[in-house]
Design a protein around this motif. Structure first.
Motif, PDB file in Angstrom:
ATOM      1  N   UNK A  15      58.532 141.081  84.040  1.00 50.40           N
ATOM      2  CA  UNK A  15      57.889 141.226  82.723  1.00 50.40           C
ATOM      3  C   UNK A  15      56.714 140.246  82.593  1.00 50.40           C
ATOM      4  N   UNK A  16      56.913 139.053  83.116  1.00 48.49           N
ATOM      5  CA  UNK A  16      55.849 138.041  83.070  1.00 48.49           C
ATOM      6  C   UNK A  16      54.582 138.542  83.779  1.00 48.49           C
ATOM      7  N   UNK A  17      54.756 139.400  84.791  1.00 51.75           N
ATOM      8  CA  UNK A  17      53.595 139.959  85.513  1.00 51.75           C
ATOM      9  C   UNK A  17      52.670 140.747  84.573  1.00 51.75           C
ATOM     10  N   UNK A  18      53.193 141.171  83.417  1.00 49.29           N
ATOM     11  CA  UNK A  18      52.381 141.975  82.482  1.00 49.29           C
ATOM     12  C   UNK A  18      51.749 141.115  81.382  1.00 49.29           C
ATOM     13  N   UNK A  19      51.861 139.786  81.504  1.00 49.28           N
ATOM     14  CA  UNK A  19      51.456 138.903  80.389  1.00 49.28           C
ATOM     15  C   UNK A  19      50.001 139.083  79.948  1.00 49.28           C
ATOM     16  N   UNK A  20      49.089 139.206  80.917  1.00 50.35           N
ATOM     17  CA  UNK A  20      47.673 139.298  80.539  1.00 50.35           C
ATOM     18  C   UNK A  20      47.315 140.677  80.000  1.00 50.35           C
ATOM     19  N   UNK A  21      48.092 141.667  80.356  1.00 47.81           N
ATOM     20  CA  UNK A  21      47.819 143.030  79.868  1.00 47.81           C
ATOM     21  C   UNK A  21      48.363 143.175  78.438  1.00 47.81           C
ATOM     22  N   UNK A  22      49.507 142.577  78.189  1.00 47.84           N
ATOM     23  CA  UNK A  22      50.091 142.666  76.845  1.00 47.84           C
ATOM     24  C   UNK A  22      49.375 141.702  75.894  1.00 47.84           C
ATOM     25  N   UNK A  23      49.190 140.455  76.331  1.00 48.08           N
ATOM     26  CA  UNK A  23      48.508 139.474  75.493  1.00 48.08           C
ATOM     27  C   UNK A  23      49.338 139.030  74.303  1.00 48.08           C
ATOM     28  N   UNK A  24      48.633 138.680  73.230  1.00 43.74           N
ATOM     29  CA  UNK A  24      49.256 137.995  72.097  1.00 43.74           C
ATOM     30  C   UNK A  24      49.741 138.988  71.032  1.00 43.74           C
ATOM     31  N   UNK A  25      50.618 139.892  71.410  1.00 40.47           N
ATOM     32  CA  UNK A  25      51.159 140.834  70.424  1.00 40.47           C
ATOM     33  C   UNK A  25      52.590 141.220  70.793  1.00 40.47           C
TER      34      UNK A  25
ATOM     35  N   UNK B 116      73.695 143.229  76.115  1.00 39.32           N
ATOM     36  CA  UNK B 116      72.327 143.740  75.932  1.00 39.32           C
ATOM     37  C   UNK B 116      72.152 144.944  76.855  1.00 39.32           C
ATOM     38  N   UNK B 117      71.565 146.028  76.349  1.00 38.75           N
ATOM     39  CA  UNK B 117      71.162 147.123  77.239  1.00 38.75           C
ATOM     40  C   UNK B 117      69.636 147.230  77.232  1.00 38.75           C
ATOM     41  N   UNK B 118      69.113 148.075  78.107  1.00 39.70           N
ATOM     42  CA  UNK B 118      67.705 147.993  78.440  1.00 39.70           C
ATOM     43  C   UNK B 118      66.643 148.444  77.457  1.00 39.70           C
ATOM     44  N   UNK B 119      66.716 148.002  76.217  1.00 44.78           N
ATOM     45  CA  UNK B 119      65.640 148.230  75.255  1.00 44.78           C
ATOM     46  C   UNK B 119      65.428 146.936  74.482  1.00 44.78           C
ATOM     47  N   UNK B 120      64.187 146.446  74.494  1.00 41.35           N
ATOM     48  CA  UNK B 120      63.876 145.183  73.837  1.00 41.35           C
ATOM     49  C   UNK B 120      62.558 145.328  73.093  1.00 41.35           C
ATOM     50  N   UNK B 121      62.433 144.602  71.978  1.00 45.36           N
ATOM     51  CA  UNK B 121      61.103 144.357  71.404  1.00 45.36           C
ATOM     52  C   UNK B 121      60.995 142.839  71.305  1.00 45.36           C
ATOM     53  N   UNK B 122      59.932 142.305  71.895  1.00 48.33           N
ATOM     54  CA  UNK B 122      59.811 140.849  72.006  1.00 48.33           C
ATOM     55  C   UNK B 122      58.523 140.364  71.363  1.00 48.33           C
ATOM     56  N   UNK B 123      58.589 139.197  70.761  1.00 47.52           N
ATOM     57  CA  UNK B 123      57.361 138.601  70.215  1.00 47.52           C
ATOM     58  C   UNK B 123      56.639 137.883  71.365  1.00 47.52           C
ATOM     59  N   UNK B 124      55.314 137.683  71.236  1.00 46.03           N
ATOM     60  CA  UNK B 124      54.565 137.097  72.360  1.00 46.03           C
ATOM     61  C   UNK B 124      54.979 135.658  72.692  1.00 46.03           C
ATOM     62  N   UNK B 125      55.737 135.018  71.804  1.00 45.26           N
ATOM     63  CA  UNK B 125      56.231 133.657  72.083  1.00 45.26           C
ATOM     64  C   UNK B 125      57.076 133.633  73.359  1.00 45.26           C
ATOM     65  N   UNK B 126      57.600 134.793  73.739  1.00 44.15           N
ATOM     66  CA  UNK B 126      58.449 134.882  74.942  1.00 44.15           C
ATOM     67  C   UNK B 126      57.669 134.464  76.194  1.00 44.15           C
TER      68      UNK B 126
END
Ligand code: G1P
Length: 289
Positions: free
Chosen positions: A114-124, A204-214
């Motif tokens: 998931x961290x690999x997507x950090x720059x694509x997702x950004x601050x949202x 936990x099962x495989x659906x998450x919504x995370x804030x960018x603080x993660x």
């Protein structure tokens, strides 16, 4: 801010399905007549997601091709007058630019993927879908429900369900308090604890919504259970700063990373098709236990 992006970690090797996955991505395994990845992508679009981010690895080209135009096929279907099939294939291709691909170069765990997507997702805020977890619901798909909950709580949220006590070592397990009929507030969490150490049987099962603080916590890249960088550990860190909720969805979850779960999903989703249901039920009646 609205949840517009969804990350799909799809770099896994699928060793549990060898030899089927020797030359084919495990996400392309089919449930009835669609690859499992397509169910998850459709669930994301149904929830209002506008951009899909695939974190892939080597040998995943079929995923890219599946969501791309296939001119040869389309031309053939058109010339044969098979318009229904043609439209079905054309509808499968998202608007240009909707799917973004990045690679996880090393198999360091779900948190790292998931961290690999950090720059694509950004601050949202963003969603994460694990395609292996297929969920059949009586109403709206799970992610659509979670987006609504996120809009209400403005905090990270994960789909959760109760599992057999002896299965806790397969999941992220919660210590949580009930808040509403279908919502828990998470106090703590641990990745794959032995049953005797598990704080509960709520997983936990495989659906998450995370804030960018993660990102702050995923960026620490600390190895956890199984020597892997775990999403659960980053969420545990996030808990020290922000609340995280659990959504107890209504429905049945199938673990399609497991052979039995995968076959059960095939049966359950086939039985939803009126043209298949009768014949399958007749066949099941002939099976002697
Ligand atoms: C992952 C997560 C785990 C979660 C599970 C749900 O584990 O690390 O916390 O409970 O997905 O399917 P995996 O199944 O990838 O080992």
């Amino acid at each position: 801010m609205r949840v517009k992006k969804a990350v799909f970690p799809v770099a896994g090797l699928g060793t549990r399905f060898l030899p089927a996955t020797k030359a084919m991505a495990k996400e392309m395994l089919t449930v009835v007549d669609k690859p499992i990845i397509q169910y998850a992508v459709e669930e994301a679009f149904d929830a209002g997601i506008e951009q899909i981010i695939f974190v892939t690895g080597r040998g995943k080209k079929a995923l890219e091709d599946h969501f791309d135009r296939s001119y040869e096929l389309e031309t053939t279907l058109k010339s044969k007058g098979k318009t229904d099939l043609l439209h079905m294939l054309q509808d499968l291709v998202p608007r240009t630019g909707t799917i973004v691909y990045t690679r996880q170069h090393d198999p360091l765990g779900l948190g790292h993927a998931i961290w690999c997507a950090r720059d694509i997702v950004g601050d949202e805020p963003f969603a994460v879908l694990l395609a292996d977890d297929m969920i059949q619901t009586p109403g709206k798909p799970v992610l659509a429900e979670m987006v609504e909950k996120f809009d209400r709580f403005r905090a990270s949220i994960a789909a959760v369900m109760e599992v057999e006590k002896d299965q806790t070592d397969k999941y992220g397990i919660l210590d949580a308090v009930s808040l509403e009929e279908d919502i828990v507030k998470i106090k703590d969490m641990v990745e794959k604890p032995d049953p005797e150490d598990a704080p509960s049987n709520l997983a936990i099962v495989g659906r998450y919504i995370l804030t960018p603080k993660i990102w702050d916590y995923l960026g620490r890249k600390q190895a956890g259970a199984g020597g892997e960088i775990q999403l659960t550990d980053a969420m545990k860190g996030l808990l020290t700063e922000q609340p995280i909720f659990g959504y107890k969805f209504k429905g049945t979850r199938f673990d399609c990373g497991d052979k039995v779960g995968f076959q059960m999903a095939n049966l359950a989703f086939s039985l939803e098709r009126p043209e298949m249901r009768g014949k399958l039920l007749d066949f099941i009646k002939t099976i002697k236990s």
